[in-house]
Design an enzyme around this catalytic site. Structure first.
Site, short mmCIF file in Angstrom:
data_model
loop_
_atom_site.label_atom_id
_atom_site.label_comp_id
_atom_site.label_asym_id
_atom_site.label_seq_id
_atom_site.Cartn_x
_atom_site.Cartn_y
_atom_site.Cartn_z
N HIS C 158 0.74 -1.22 -0.14
CA HIS C 158 0.08 0.27 -0.13
C HIS C 158 0.84 1.35 0.05
CE1 HIS C 158 -3.50 -2.44 1.31
NE2 HIS C 158 -2.50 -3.10 1.98
N SER C 279 14.34 20.57 -18.05
CA SER C 279 13.36 21.30 -18.41
C SER C 279 13.64 22.37 -19.19
CB SER C 279 12.69 21.82 -16.98
OG SER C 279 11.75 22.80 -17.03
N LYS C 285 15.93 20.58 -12.63
CA LYS C 285 15.44 19.45 -12.62
C LYS C 285 16.23 18.50 -13.40
CE LYS C 285 11.15 18.99 -13.16
NZ LYS C 285 10.00 18.84 -13.88
N GLU C 292 9.54 7.30 -17.42
CA GLU C 292 8.15 7.71 -17.65
C GLU C 292 7.62 7.30 -19.07
OE1 GLU C 292 7.58 12.16 -15.94
OE2 GLU C 292 9.58 11.81 -16.55
#
Lengths: 472, 472, 472, 472
Positions: C158, C279, C285, C292
């Site tokens: 979880h 970015s 970043k 992804e």
């Protein structure tokens, strides 16, 4: 060229560059990307964020860049660009033209809101095109139906001949389905007709951008309301996919029927040679490839919907690179719908109907059994009992290999009386008269089915007028 | 009891009856079926197709039947009925009450248009309910956001901290997503709000039915336009599934974030005991089961869309039994959306936010790097160069393990001058001044991001008002 | 050139030709098509259906054709061919080389069995390649795990820290998942390793073909058993899609974890600059784009499965043109798996683990609560009661903000006695001793979990050896 | 009763309990859950983790519990239990029977490995059952085919009559498809036949469990190799869904053909009254509902696959509550396959074939055109030219409305000579002789197609024997 890297100490891995690059896909967006940049740059100048001079320089440069990319696509050279994506490419080419001033174009903007804008501009354009194609398909169906308002044919349920209808009515069923698709596209367009620009990377901008001005310039009805939502939103694509699914499901049914009607056992239609294909081994065949391909393309179009929904599932806010996967399926669905809707009217017109076969099929299967039941119901027999009488009469006709209108009136009465007797309704007294035979006439039967939306020729003509009026 | 069989010589196979029966599923429609029958019967009388007396008898009988079925469902007895479907069951029970007159109810109607009507009535009802539940969810998000308009938190892209935002802004992103879903449901409702009754089995009817009267009685905006289309159409269900997919995709993202924020490494939130569950083996855990189940339910809801689209693919006109498969997935999606949207507001309210953790996380990751670049761009540096300066400054800060606002002004200037020198823009002259530090303050930074749709507190408050006004 | 048309009186419509053509897609199969033709021609000669001389002529011609097509693909010229599909193109080019003798190549063969053969040959090849790539991924995971057999980290359920494990154990979980995918591909390969050639258009052939000889020549394990099944069968593609779905689902989980671990709130890993991206607006970043994209590609790969299954649904025997839609999704899935599995090992190796953060996280969340329960259960306390004692002890620790091993032995005993008292088991007598503290030590706790398949370092090492042995 | 809560201060919210509960679904697993517990408890005793006495007490108790639940299901009372899931229910009822000793049953076990075990046991059982049902379907097809090895019918491609085949051959195509499904299920079974018990919550156990002993007791081939993989793995369900998709796709095709053949325009078959249904409004119809429902159920079974894959996408290790969504789709697919495969053999046997219609259809469409081409190819004409000759001959026959065998030999020769002349092959000299007419005889033509896998009666008989031998 990369638009980032100031904080990076080593160069990108080659595999990464190739894996990561979206240019071979999103090059398709170049016109929309440049259109969006033009609007953005005009607004930057109007808001005094850049000078008028810089604006003009950039706008002139963009025109050159647009031509260059157009040429590169024509020549198939565009794959030689090593830019990461279309946004980087445009800026890179612009820098080649006008130097570092090009860098001002990106002020107050991020690729995250920029790509949302590009896709929305693309989609608005394509939705309009597809609506036009749907309109043509609908009008084509109506035109063909116009010649077939009186053509008798069996209406089917469970692929069993059920009740007599007209071919015009049958064809128009698809026109109304496509009309719903047209409306769904309109709803999709309107719900999403809000400009994303100004959402920035995810958190808007501290520049005094005029989001409304950009929206006006690009013919949006307004602006989006939350920057995080804006850069993470792909509902406009998902909703388009959903519209596309409806279209292709409808066309898959039409295709299925054309294929069936074209099979020798039906022989309801003939497709012209120019729209059929042959076999490399069986010279006698004329295959309905167009219809089969349309039916087959239902898969990819549903698959593209599944694909995007799956990719979106469980993504946190705001932008994630997963979203790069949104475009290929979209372009695939758009391109396939274009191909299909482009050939569809010609294909439909290439079909000639064997009216005699259609009519003959109508007389094969006791399609007037419902009329018999309706006649009795009108006489006051509860419909359930009427249905029983009709069923037994059909059995009698089958056994004697005759049509219903070949049965004598006494026989009808006999069956009716038996059914009444065996029911609890035995106080009923119903006399069958000669009017019954006019009910059993199939052409009559169709003409009687003249409720709004019914198959009677007069209603079919009304449907055609209704459809044509929609697009006036 | 079967509504057919007059032409059949042997009884149905038992396996067939069980395979074919839809009663255990479509019993859910009983209220809608009876509502539809009432409207039909009133119209039959108004059109003199049945007598006023028969109409009254049937209407009274239907009230008794409705109560009987309601009782049977409560008692769990309904599975003992051996009717084929809900339509047969109602007629069978009505016949028990009032005798063969019950059979007149079905005059001019078929189960094919009847079931389309039942589902449309069901769906109209459920869409309204789900819209209400969405409204509550949206308002709940807005209420929670109202307390968090100034709560600083990191805005993420790629799950990397990107720019400072406010928690209120983040929560409202979901409110706007759900607002789109609300609107999509409204569009779905409106596009399909046309009465199918009168389409008959497939070819309308020869009875002088008044389709418009039935439509009015049942609050439809009009009637469908083609009987073949009408009985074969399931777009209204497919479109509902599509709306449901959007809702669950949005909620899967919200759920994902709640799960992540609840993980000890984030620790952004605490879910109350009353809304958590524990482990059978690890006593220390509090699991976000509600969020996980919502996320997991994305599967079934997308699956139900896929299922219907696949079942519809390639079906010929008009009605085919395949359509019986339309209901179970629909009911499943409706029931699950109800469950989810019913618990969602309570679940959201059960969450308390660890504001200090959220703010602390904002200071971890140079989230003001964009502000530095924006400051320089505003000073006239092309954005690309500003981005480079900012990147190098972050590198410097990382190496020295300090925050950006801890860097001295001379260092900023040094890095800036180097970047300008190495670019083609070396005629630029930009002086960094103390104003920079106010740009680097994160709370300031958020306040500056005050474009419409931006994360600044004043804009978040406007969003809340906008949302609340929508439902006034 | 078309391979049919003798029975056609008018030329094909241009739109039809473009809609119908599959060459831009199936050109990918040229090598397999020619390989298949070689085997077929050799067999024709061996069976005296064509002469040895003709065979040699054709084989020599095919070599020239193969080179020509290879060149055309390299140059991007192949789109200029106006052949309908790859089979027609090869025959057309062969005819250019050797004249009408080329026509003998197609004796006893149809495009229907030929295309089934081509795809099977392609798929056999690609399955082997993908298995090799999976093997590399598995071995890479095992290599990385080898360095992390003792690295303590929290095991999650979880997304809540649950029990202490080792990083090596965690990584190997994915190795075993990929191992199952490897085996599933092997099963797919073996089930479908039967030659379709000789099925003809649908009904075999009256030529005395030697189907077994062709099968041997092409390394099939045998031949298919029914010609109608053979030309309509696409299970081999569907099964491959199903294997691909499993792979990408597994990798989507791995990707999700990498993304989460890379977020600043976890900070468990760092991805090298060479495998990160930046970015365009936020210079600080480093985005895990590779992960992804892998996660995002789950969509298209599931979508391609959905697409084929939908296209196949409801098709009658034997060949239908819908089947032409089988290839694009297949190639897309193959190409994407190649890209993903090609970059994956480099990407995994580019990750460095912050071992101190992983270990620190393990001490945050009472991960030894299960050990306390297990200790008590081992002493004879029913597990349910042990679980209760542990839960209450965690509560006590939370309130006092201490770790479990900081609690004194008397306190443990006190809580235990209370729980026993309030249960029906109050005749139980259990004395807690100092051994408990060694149970509560997390490194000890992991070492004790040494069942086969458990996280103890000795078991992780065994897993690594087991994996390595599989591929020896 | 909840198996957790020691650390919780407030009670669960009612909505949570209802949302979270899986009992109404997983009650289906009770037998498997108890079977698994029996094996676990025996092992606990064998390893001296619990006493022999406790073991016996628990085993006796479990028998009582099993009977109780069985009764509750029969009575429909089971919904009154307020347990969270089947695992909790069994333990709760056991506690009622034997007191807190019941708590020892869960030693060294978690619901996470327990539920994996339960589903695997369920699935092993169901796979075996479905294989048996497939076997029956295959044997039934073979039995029916046995009577139709010589029944002539048209073989179709593109739903165009293509070449003559035998009905037996056509039916067996489906037998071979189902045979592949049988094998795929076997592969699925074998790949996943490993016991998960001992994986614990995620990290195994520190108890000296004997995982192999449990695996043996439960007829597994071995144990899983990584505890994290084990509790997160649902490949066994996904793979089962994939097998189910293949089955239903195959059956959807068979169903499509039955529906088409049953349409009055084909009239190839009659379905017995006992396996048909009628219309509530059209008394003459006999609908193939069974076939339509089977075809329609393709949707839900593909949808269930999509659903699970989507739910699994992007889940981190190890157990997440999302996995609770795995069961409902699984049970739905299993139940529907059972229903379908249970009725299928009876349904197939209820079909009678109109052999004369089938044969007549074969003579409608120049199905011997390929034979003409083959005859010429055998004479030495390159196949492409032979194909042209055949095409022109068909045209001639069409124009004169005659069959090919009604054409005189001189006409054949004339067409042949013209084609040769217009080709580059004009040195060829081919004389057509009377043997041609025996080629043109359709029964002969089928007999000649006697390659392995071909439609010739002798080959069809071999196929039947091959199929029957598989299951001996």
């Amino acid at each position: 060229m990369k638009l980032w890297g100031g904080n990076f100490k080593s160069d990108s891995n080659n595999k990464l560059n190739s894996f990561n690059s979206s240019l071979p896909i999103d090059i398709k967006l170049y016109k929309y990307d440049i259109t969006g940049s033009r609007a953005h740059v005009k607004m930057l100048a109007a808001q005094d964020i850049i000078s008028e001079k810089d604006k003009d320089l950039i706008l002139d440069g963009l025109t050159i860049v647009e031509n260059k990319i157009e040429q590169a696509i024509k020549n198939g050279d565009y794959l030689n660009y090593d830019a990461e994506d279309i946004h980087s490419l445009v800026e890179e080419l612009l820098t080649e033209e006008i130097g570092p001033i090009a860098g001002k174009m990106h002020t107050g903007r991020s690729r995250n809101d920029q790509v949302a804008l590009d896709i929305k501009l693309y989609l608005k354009d394509k939705i309009n095109n597809i609506q036009d194609l749907l309109k043509t398909a609908i009008i084509t169906l109506a035109e063909i139906a116009e010649n077939e308002t009186e053509t008798l044919m069996p209406g089917y349920t469970h692929l069993q001949a059920a009740q007599p209808i007209t071919l015009g009515h049958h064809l128009l069923a698809y026109a109304w389905k496509l009309k719903r698709d047209y409306d769904k596209l309109a709803d999709t367009y309107n719900r999403h007709n809000l400009s994303p620009l100004g959402a920035g990377a995810l958190a808007g901008s501290s520049f005094p951008l005029d989001r409304e001005m950009v929206a006006d310039e690009l013919n949006f009805a307004g602006i989006t309301e939350n920057s995080l939502d804006t850069v993470s939103d792909r509902d406009f694509i998902l909703d388009f996919h959903s519209s596309a699914v409806n279209i292709i499901i409808h066309l898959s049914s039409l295709a299925e029927e054309i294929i069936t009607w074209n099979s020798p056992n039906y022989n309801f239609i003939e497709i012209s040679d120019a729209m059929s294909t042959g076999s490399s081994i069986m010279p006698q065949k004329k295959n309905p490839d167009v219809a089969e391909l349309i039916r087959g393309k239902s898969g990819r179009i549903l698959g593209n919907h599944t694909a995007l929904a799956t990719s979106l599932k469980g993504l946190p806010l705001a932008y994630n690179k997963d979203l790069q996967e949104d475009k290929e399926g979209l372009f695939d669905t758009v391109d396939n719908l274009f191909e299909i809707l482009n050939i569809l009217p010609d294909f439909l017109k290439s079909i000639s109907f064997n009216r005699d076969k259609l009519e003959k099929a109508t007389y094969n299967g006791y399609l007037n059994a419902t009329e018999l039941a309706d006649y009795l119901a009108k006489k006051g027999l509860p419909f359930r009992l009427a249905h029983q009488v009709s069923g037994r009469t059909v059995n009698y006709a089958l056994e004697n290999n005759i049509q219903l209108f070949e049965i004598e009136i006494e026989k009808f009465q006999e069956i009716l009386d038996k059914v009444i007797k065996s029911s609890q309704a035995n106080n009923l007294k119903i006399i069958i008269d000669n009017e019954l035979y006019s009910w059993l006439d199939l052409k009559n039967a169709v003409k009687k089915r003249k409720l709004p939306g019914g198959p009677a020729p007069e209603q079919v003509k009304k449907q055609i007028i209704n459809l044509q009026n929609l697009f006036k």
